[in-house]
Write a protein that holds these residues in place. Sequence first.
Motif, PDB file in Angstrom:
ATOM      1  N   THR A 316     -47.453 -13.356 -31.903  1.00 44.49           N
ATOM      2  CA  THR A 316     -48.268 -14.572 -31.839  1.00 44.49           C
ATOM      3  C   THR A 316     -47.391 -15.808 -31.642  1.00 44.49           C
ATOM      4  OG1 THR A 316     -48.246 -14.678 -34.270  1.00 44.49           O
ATOM      5  CG2 THR A 316     -50.127 -13.603 -33.227  1.00 44.49           C
ATOM      6  N   GLY A 317     -46.151 -15.774 -32.166  1.00 51.11           N
ATOM      7  CA  GLY A 317     -45.241 -16.892 -31.947  1.00 51.11           C
ATOM      8  C   GLY A 317     -44.902 -17.069 -30.481  1.00 51.11           C
ATOM      9  N   ASP A 318     -44.669 -15.963 -29.773  1.00 48.10           N
ATOM     10  CA  ASP A 318     -44.390 -16.041 -28.338  1.00 48.10           C
ATOM     11  C   ASP A 318     -45.604 -16.566 -27.575  1.00 48.10           C
ATOM     12  OD1 ASP A 318     -41.874 -15.100 -28.755  1.00 48.10           O
ATOM     13  OD2 ASP A 318     -42.276 -13.047 -28.111  1.00 48.10           O
ATOM     14  N   LEU A 319     -46.784 -16.105 -27.952  1.00 51.40           N
ATOM     15  CA  LEU A 319     -48.001 -16.590 -27.295  1.00 51.40           C
ATOM     16  C   LEU A 319     -48.174 -18.090 -27.528  1.00 51.40           C
ATOM     17  CD1 LEU A 319     -50.441 -13.677 -28.201  1.00 51.40           C
ATOM     18  CD2 LEU A 319     -49.562 -14.203 -25.920  1.00 51.40           C
ATOM     19  N   LEU A 320     -47.868 -18.537 -28.732  1.00 52.47           N
ATOM     20  CA  LEU A 320     -48.018 -19.957 -29.050  1.00 52.47           C
ATOM     21  C   LEU A 320     -47.047 -20.803 -28.235  1.00 52.47           C
ATOM     22  CD1 LEU A 320     -49.274 -22.206 -30.730  1.00 52.47           C
ATOM     23  CD2 LEU A 320     -47.576 -21.728 -32.510  1.00 52.47           C
ATOM     24  N   VAL A 321     -45.787 -20.359 -28.106  1.00 49.36           N
ATOM     25  CA  VAL A 321     -44.825 -21.110 -27.300  1.00 49.36           C
ATOM     26  C   VAL A 321     -45.299 -21.208 -25.864  1.00 49.36           C
ATOM     27  CG1 VAL A 321     -42.502 -21.057 -26.309  1.00 49.36           C
ATOM     28  CG2 VAL A 321     -42.819 -20.676 -28.752  1.00 49.36           C
ATOM     29  N   ALA A 322     -45.782 -20.087 -25.299  1.00 45.97           N
ATOM     30  CA  ALA A 322     -46.271 -20.111 -23.923  1.00 45.97           C
ATOM     31  C   ALA A 322     -47.413 -21.109 -23.766  1.00 45.97           C
ATOM     32  CB  ALA A 322     -46.715 -18.709 -23.497  1.00 45.97           C
ATOM     33  N   ALA A 323     -48.322 -21.149 -24.756  1.00 45.55           N
ATOM     34  CA  ALA A 323     -49.436 -22.095 -24.688  1.00 45.55           C
ATOM     35  C   ALA A 323     -48.949 -23.531 -24.826  1.00 45.55           C
ATOM     36  CB  ALA A 323     -50.461 -21.766 -25.778  1.00 45.55           C
ATOM     37  N   GLN A 324     -47.973 -23.760 -25.720  1.00 44.72           N
ATOM     38  CA  GLN A 324     -47.458 -25.112 -25.908  1.00 44.72           C
ATOM     39  C   GLN A 324     -46.742 -25.615 -24.661  1.00 44.72           C
ATOM     40  OE1 GLN A 324     -45.130 -24.345 -29.431  1.00 44.72           O
ATOM     41  NE2 GLN A 324     -46.661 -25.256 -30.775  1.00 44.72           N
TER      42      GLN A 324
END
Length: 483
Positions: A316-324
């Motif tokens: 989920t951290g990787d997904l959040l960075v991609a979204a940010q």
Amino acid sequence: MTSEMVQTDTLRVVIVDDTADLRELLRFALIRGGMTVVGEAGDGQAGIEMVRETVPDIVLLDLSMPVMDGLEALPHIRALAPEARIIVLSGFEAAQMAERAMATGADGYLQKGTSLGRILDTIRDIVDGRPIGPVPVDTSTRISLAPTTSRPRVAPAPVVEPSALDALSLAPFGVIEVRAEPPYRLVSINEAARAIIDAEARVGEPLHSINPEIAAAIVNTRLTGDVEFEATLHDSPIQVTLRHSATSLLLYLQEIGEALGQVRNAIATTAHEIRGPVAVLCAITETLLEDDLEQVHVDRMLHSISRQARLLDGITGDLLVAAQVQRGTLRIDSQDIDPAVVVEAVIEDQPLHTSLVEVSDRRWIRADPLRLQQMLGNLISNAHKYGEPPVRIRIRPSTEHDCLVCIDVEDQGSGVPEEFRPHLFREFSRAGGTAKVGTGLGLHVVQTLAQGQGGLISYAPGRSGGSVFTLSLPEALHRNDER
């Protein structure tokens, strides 16, 4: 790979699955169900050797594993243990994978998510000679474990706090920044946007001379908030998102076909990556509801919960960075930190793996400690997932730039295929034929965060095989002896 001496009057089982916590839970449940686990393995190749050594009655075989997947290992296992019953476990594509597994020599097929009671019943039915086909997932119980009867090197950026646009310049979608007033002169454009519009674009040039259709759409759009609209470039539809910054307009461009494909792939691969840890967590939760568990088993399961929760947190951290990055909200909090301390913390979070650490550069670096932990977590996790031990982490001086400190993560696997290396750090990219699917975000996130902190990430094949990923970050603003 482990084995143990066993009695001969019970069904002898080998478990082949790359998730250690799931193997432990299955072993615990099978033993409570009256069976004996004679060995375990974390990949197909190790599973073949374990079957050769133990010649079990039952083999529980996962399909998606590193080194060698279950479908490839299955005929070898069948040849080594022709009398054994092989039951394939998988978490995706039930009908298609069941057909392939049965054609390759499996005696039965079960999806991960099937209750343990059904797993044990299936094993007993197969041993008794009753025909077994694919079994649907029991969604009401899930897995119940209750007992039953390279990129080229470049000069580093100056050590400054990066803005959101620093990260956006690396995005795999197009980003154009123009001044907020007509004629909307170009401020910056990233390489993805240049590829999409396929036109020369110079800083200061009016947007209408670069792409009249997009410029006209902006003129005809109310500039009071974020707006999305479609345009046509070279006879292909494109999605344009218009957003405001303090003094400029940001245009996000993405080809619609590509965007839909990436979304579908991202959903499918992320769901597959998440399903495994969720299945383990559900299994542990149901098992802990038992009243007669010894404390030693409770403690081991609590450790499993912690490991699987950290795995989900990484995804989920990787997904959040991609979204940010896409939204332009990525923030970096750079500090002077000791990289050796962060390396040790990451290793402690992966207790099932052994990593060797060598430190030949004691300088501190300028980085965001949480982002550094995320980057190193991805690199070390990938080394264990796709490579082979030993995994070595080296903190050393850069041989090309005196102001950089390098952190090498090296494994002894087969390395990255040469044809895939140009795509290694792209978003959602995965090498063809890779048994471990992954989200395709990990290395892209590492590159984005490294560049956002004035550093870089590179790949090189190991001297004796395997992969070497090198994370290079600026040294601290102050010398160690000044702190």
